[in-house]
Write an enzyme that holds these catalytic residues in place. Structure first.
Site: not given
Length: 305
Positions: A25, A27, A48, A68, A186, A190, A221
């Protein structure tokens, strides 16, 4: 500061094989489609299957394998599956695109939410917020490690006298270059990906692998859907506040990194105004000289960190 010209020769990608984590899904999927159109054989490694059908006539270029990224064993199995799918028996591109959405809350918020400190009751272990670090950073570490391991396998018919043009592509975020007082894990994840890129890039050429990094601004997204909906419930249009960059611009930047043999060790900021080389090097202040005008434009547009 002028944006980069992302024009590149896509014919150089024809017949290559790519391994994309998080390719089901957002990007990852958009990039997979672009590269498949150029003749790349794509292995999508995700928890998925792709969320929408691939292009008619290009189904033979796609291979999905469950993966995973937080599991070393799962990634090893996915890489082996990708190598079996590749017509040449080798991989040419590894893109570390798997990621999780921003977990809200500063670490101070989480600590205060745990209540009054006590020796009688142990504080709860963070769970959802730590997922950012497990997927975004640990997952990228596993993917890049295994990518550099398996990218060394030569393809059938490979001329050992010709220089290799394989590529490892990290995906961080502009959050890896700025303070984020409204969230902790987060940006930490990064920043970690950025550190992994910077510690790796100087050595990958000895393996015949170029190494680059994407640092996109916010784009629409599935990952930001929860934040977008929460802001909408408060009457705030996230797209107007943040001025989204486009996912197509991110795909073009990713394609430029893998298709341009001269691009190595570069960190590209994908902004609404274009894509810029952050010049994340000692000579240019580790990206600071480039980041100042970038963030000033975002503040002028109404963004408040």
């Amino acid at each position: 500061m002028e944006p980069l010209d992302l024009t590149c020769d896509l014919t150089s990608l024809n017949g290559k094989s790519a391994f994309i984590t998080g390719g089901a899904s957002g990007l990852g999927l958009a990039t997979a489609r672009k590269w498949a159109e150029a003749g790349v054989y794509i292995t999508i490694a995700d928890i998925q299957p792709p969320t929408s059908p691939v292009q008619p006539g290009l189904a033979h270029c796609f291979h999905y394998v469950y993966c995973d990224v937080t599991s070393w064993e799962s990634q090893v199995a996915a890489f082996k599956s990708a190598l079996r799918f590749s017509p040449s028996g080798a991989l040419d591109i590894v893109a570390c695109f798997a990621g999780t959405a921003l977990a809200p809350g500063n670490q101070i918020d989480h600590v205060l939410a745990a209540g009054v400190p006590s020796l009688e009751v142990d504080p709860p272990r963070p769970s959802s917020s730590v997922r950012n670090i497990e997927v975004n950073l640990v997952g990228s570490y596993f993917t890049s490690w295994l990518g550099l391991y398996y990218l060394r396998i030569p393809g059938t018919g490979t001329d050992p006298e010709l220089p290799s043009n394989k590529c490892l592509l990290f995906c961080a975020s502009i959050a890896a270059y700025m303070d984020s007082p409204k969230a902790s894990t987060y940006p930490a994840s990064k920043f970690g990906v950025r550190g992994l890129f910077r510690s790796t890039r100087s050595q990958t050429k000895q393996l015949g692998v170029r190494c680059n990094l994407l640092a996109p601004w916010f784009f629409d997204s599935p990952l930001i859907a929860p934040i977008k909906h929460a802001m909408a419930a408060r009457g705030v249009d996230m797209a107007k506040v943040l001025t989204f960059t486009s996912i197509d611009a991110c795909v073009d930047a990713a394609t430029y990194c893998v298709a341009s043999p001269e691009i190595h060790g570069r960190a590209l900021a994908v902004q609404p105004e274009g894509t810029f080389d952050l010049k994340d090097d000692l000579e240019d202040g580790w990206g600071g000289n480039q980041l100042r005008p970038i963030m000033q434009r975002r503040r002028d547009a109404g963004f408040d960190v």
